[in-house]
Design a protein around this motif. Structure first.
Motif, PDB file in Angstrom:
ATOM      1  N   SER A 182      56.728  22.209  15.787  1.00  0.00           N
ATOM      2  CA  SER A 182      57.253  21.918  17.120  1.00  0.00           C
ATOM      3  C   SER A 182      58.714  22.325  17.286  1.00  0.00           C
ATOM      4  N   GLY A 183      59.551  21.966  16.321  1.00  0.00           N
ATOM      5  CA  GLY A 183      60.971  22.300  16.411  1.00  0.00           C
ATOM      6  C   GLY A 183      61.210  23.797  16.391  1.00  0.00           C
ATOM      7  N   SER A 184      60.511  24.498  15.509  1.00  0.00           N
ATOM      8  CA  SER A 184      60.677  25.951  15.400  1.00  0.00           C
ATOM      9  C   SER A 184      60.174  26.655  16.657  1.00  0.00           C
ATOM     10  N   ALA A 185      59.094  26.127  17.250  1.00  0.00           N
ATOM     11  CA  ALA A 185      58.561  26.723  18.475  1.00  0.00           C
ATOM     12  C   ALA A 185      59.563  26.598  19.617  1.00  0.00           C
ATOM     13  N   GLN A 186      60.223  25.466  19.708  1.00  0.00           N
ATOM     14  CA  GLN A 186      61.222  25.271  20.765  1.00  0.00           C
ATOM     15  C   GLN A 186      62.393  26.232  20.592  1.00  0.00           C
ATOM     16  N   ALA A 187      62.821  26.406  19.346  1.00  0.00           N
ATOM     17  CA  ALA A 187      63.921  27.337  19.078  1.00  0.00           C
ATOM     18  C   ALA A 187      63.508  28.768  19.414  1.00  0.00           C
ATOM     19  N   ALA A 188      62.268  29.124  19.090  1.00  0.00           N
ATOM     20  CA  ALA A 188      61.773  30.472  19.362  1.00  0.00           C
ATOM     21  C   ALA A 188      61.669  30.731  20.861  1.00  0.00           C
ATOM     22  N   LEU A 189      61.273  29.721  21.623  1.00  0.00           N
ATOM     23  CA  LEU A 189      61.202  29.850  23.075  1.00  0.00           C
ATOM     24  C   LEU A 189      62.594  30.032  23.669  1.00  0.00           C
ATOM     25  N   ALA A 190      63.541  29.222  23.181  1.00  0.00           N
ATOM     26  CA  ALA A 190      64.904  29.285  23.709  1.00  0.00           C
ATOM     27  C   ALA A 190      65.550  30.645  23.437  1.00  0.00           C
ATOM     28  N   SER A 191      65.212  31.243  22.281  1.00  0.00           N
ATOM     29  CA  SER A 191      65.781  32.542  21.923  1.00  0.00           C
ATOM     30  C   SER A 191      64.896  33.703  22.368  1.00  0.00           C
ATOM     31  N   LYS A 192      63.783  33.382  23.012  1.00  0.00           N
ATOM     32  CA  LYS A 192      62.804  34.372  23.476  1.00  0.00           C
ATOM     33  C   LYS A 192      62.238  35.216  22.324  1.00  0.00           C
ATOM     34  N   SER A 193      62.079  34.561  21.155  1.00  0.00           N
ATOM     35  CA  SER A 193      61.485  35.230  20.001  1.00  0.00           C
ATOM     36  C   SER A 193      59.969  35.241  20.070  1.00  0.00           C
ATOM     37  N   VAL A 194      59.423  34.425  20.971  1.00  0.00           N
ATOM     38  CA  VAL A 194      57.982  34.441  21.232  1.00  0.00           C
ATOM     39  C   VAL A 194      57.782  34.618  22.733  1.00  0.00           C
ATOM     40  N   ASP A 195      56.596  35.094  23.094  1.00  0.00           N
ATOM     41  CA  ASP A 195      56.292  35.302  24.509  1.00  0.00           C
ATOM     42  C   ASP A 195      55.778  34.030  25.173  1.00  0.00           C
ATOM     43  N   LEU A 211      64.942  26.429  30.634  1.00  0.00           N
ATOM     44  CA  LEU A 211      64.701  27.488  29.647  1.00  0.00           C
ATOM     45  C   LEU A 211      63.274  28.007  29.648  1.00  0.00           C
ATOM     46  N   ILE A 212      62.331  27.206  30.134  1.00  0.00           N
ATOM     47  CA  ILE A 212      60.924  27.618  30.104  1.00  0.00           C
ATOM     48  C   ILE A 212      60.226  27.278  31.411  1.00  0.00           C
ATOM     49  N   ASP A 213      59.075  27.905  31.597  1.00  0.00           N
ATOM     50  CA  ASP A 213      58.168  27.572  32.690  1.00  0.00           C
ATOM     51  C   ASP A 213      56.847  27.121  32.092  1.00  0.00           C
ATOM     52  N   ILE A 214      56.215  26.147  32.728  1.00  0.00           N
ATOM     53  CA  ILE A 214      54.879  25.715  32.314  1.00  0.00           C
ATOM     54  C   ILE A 214      53.875  26.501  33.130  1.00  0.00           C
ATOM     55  N   VAL A 215      53.061  27.308  32.466  1.00  0.00           N
ATOM     56  CA  VAL A 215      52.111  28.155  33.186  1.00  0.00           C
ATOM     57  C   VAL A 215      50.693  27.591  33.144  1.00  0.00           C
ATOM     58  N   HIS A 216      50.439  26.631  32.249  1.00  0.00           N
ATOM     59  CA  HIS A 216      49.140  25.967  32.225  1.00  0.00           C
ATOM     60  C   HIS A 216      49.297  24.572  31.643  1.00  0.00           C
ATOM     61  N   SER A 217      48.610  23.598  32.263  1.00  0.00           N
ATOM     62  CA  SER A 217      48.625  22.217  31.804  1.00  0.00           C
ATOM     63  C   SER A 217      47.212  21.661  31.830  1.00  0.00           C
ATOM     64  N   THR A 218      46.867  20.860  30.816  1.00  0.00           N
ATOM     65  CA  THR A 218      45.554  20.215  30.794  1.00  0.00           C
ATOM     66  C   THR A 218      45.580  18.890  31.544  1.00  0.00           C
ATOM     67  N   GLN A 219      46.750  18.496  31.999  1.00  0.00           N
ATOM     68  CA  GLN A 219      46.904  17.201  32.666  1.00  0.00           C
ATOM     69  C   GLN A 219      46.040  17.120  33.925  1.00  0.00           C
ATOM     70  N   GLY A 220      45.224  16.076  34.007  1.00  0.00           N
ATOM     71  CA  GLY A 220      44.375  15.866  35.172  1.00  0.00           C
ATOM     72  C   GLY A 220      43.122  16.710  35.195  1.00  0.00           C
ATOM     73  N   LYS A 221      42.906  17.494  34.153  1.00  0.00           N
ATOM     74  CA  LYS A 221      41.721  18.353  34.107  1.00  0.00           C
ATOM     75  C   LYS A 221      40.652  17.709  33.220  1.00  0.00           C
ATOM     76  N   GLU A 222      39.658  18.474  32.828  1.00  0.00           N
ATOM     77  CA  GLU A 222      38.557  17.933  32.043  1.00  0.00           C
ATOM     78  C   GLU A 222      39.077  17.307  30.740  1.00  0.00           C
ATOM     79  N   PRO A 223      38.641  16.075  30.421  1.00  0.00           N
ATOM     80  CA  PRO A 223      39.117  15.410  29.195  1.00  0.00           C
ATOM     81  C   PRO A 223      38.739  16.131  27.911  1.00  0.00           C
TER      82      PRO A 223
END
Length: 370
Positions: A182-195, A211-223
């Motif tokens: 989780s921590g490494s993913a956040q750092a990679a997003l902030a530095s744009k090292s991942v898409d 720093l980021i946009d949420i393009v898909h969420s499971t919230q409120g969708k099929e459990p």
């Protein structure tokens, strides 16, 4: 004379049997001095804790320690940056007795021979999000083909991410998957090292920082696109110390009751925020969702069904090599006793395998003439 010889022979046999009995007495038959609880996250704050689970309420309030105080039993909490896979290793090496764990890594552990019992749920229907650095041309899951995408492999988010990809006609091999915690993913997003990255409520912090946009969420969708977490215990420990297991379950149920009360919503999120994940992140994660649904400790048809699906999906994706049983994995005796003792037998709604309230499902069946 002959009688004395026989008597001496019998006495030697009895003494020998006693010596043998003591020699093979398991270590756990000795007086318990410490209870070790593993948590499948690095956690944060001081003392280290985590959020999003009723178990964290028990941790922060010191309720487990309180339960064992008169017995002089020490309670040790162990947090794992390596999440589920690291917890499996600790269970295998008998370094912990209990574990707060996700569904997929626990299934993997069981398939590898770990002998545990699932005692209760401690964080149901957790959401998953797909996020991208701000300004990305990725607007949906459909745009992920060939992209560098962070997936924390072996965790309960891994399987849901695969299911989401499949629902959009993709497989994990269609993306350039990068295994980051989780921590490494956040750092990679902030530095744009991942898409892009799949993750949980911890990502709202980056969104709120622009720093980021949420393009898909499971919230409120099929459990079926949600993740489950639970408390389980090693069989060996449970067999030797059932009274200790009951005390731990009692405190987790007490915490679940408090965390399910809507009057405590703000206090709950502020308590969880001590882990380092902002209060606002929990507000967003639990938006328009009943606390009693998310924080229920019950092992109902929905939960059992989800774990069976996890096994099935893990087999199909070759995340496990053999089928594992689920029905005999859940040990609800301690939970049931805790519910009865605390007057909580009817506190939470039970859900059917599709995630609908069982009473509602029954009414629908009657109305249709079934």
């Amino acid at each position: 004379m002959k009688y004395k010889k026989i008597r001496r022979s019998l006495l030697k046999t009895m003494l020998g049997g006693l010596v043998l009995a003591f020699a093979v007495t398991p270590v756990y038959a000795e007086k318990l001095s410490k209870v070790r609880i593993g948590v499948a996250t690095a956690g944060g704050g001081e003392p280290i804790t985590w959020g999003g689970s009723p178990g964290a309420v028990a941790r922060i309030n010191g309720w487990v320690e309180e339960a064992f105080k008169d017995d002089g039993v020490e309670v040790e909490w162990v947090f794992f940056k390596g999440a589920g896979p690291a917890v499996n290793e600790a269970l295998s090496n008998k370094q912990i007795d209990f574990a707060y764990h996700g569904d997929l890594p626990s299934v993997v552990g069981r398939s590898n021979g770990l002998k545990t019992r699932v005692l209760l749920i401690s964080g149901a229907r957790n959401n998953l999000y797909l996020v991208t650095p701000v300004g990305s041309d990725i607007k949906s899951i459909n745009d992920l083909k060939g992209k560098r995408v962070s997936i924390f492999r072996g965790t309960n988010g891994h399987l849901v991410a695969n299911n989401l990809l499949a629902a959009h006609g993709l497989k994990e091999r269609d993306i350039k998957g990068i295994n980051l915690d989780s921590g490494s993913a956040q750092a990679a997003l902030a530095s744009k090292s991942v898409d892009a990255a799949f993750g949980g409520q911890e990502l709202f912090k980056l969104r709120n920082q622009g720093l980021i946009d949420i393009v898909h969420s499971t919230q409120g969708k099929e459990p079926v696109f949600t993740r489950q977490a639970h408390l389980h215990v090693r069989d060996e420990f449970a067999n030797a110390h059932p009274e200790a297991v009951q005390k731990v379950v009692d405190t987790f149920v007490r915490a679940a009751d408090w965390a399910s009360d809507e009057k405590n919503r703000e206090a709950l999120f502020r308590l969880w925020a001590r882990s380092g994940t902002p209060y606002e992140s929990y507000v967003a994660e639990f938006e328009n969702q009943d606390l009693a649904v998310r924080n229920s400790p019950l092992i109902d048809d929905f939960i059992v069904g989800r774990y069976k699906e996890v096994v099935s999906d893990a087999l199909e994706l070759k995340l496990i090599r053999r089928d594992v049983s689920v029905d005999d994995w859940f040990d609800t005796r301690f939970l049931q006793k805790a519910l009865e003792t605390q007057g909580l037998t009817h506190r939470w709604t039970r859900f059917d395998v599709t995630g609908k309230p069982q009473q509602q499902a029954k009414v629908a069946t009657v109305a249709s003439g079934g």
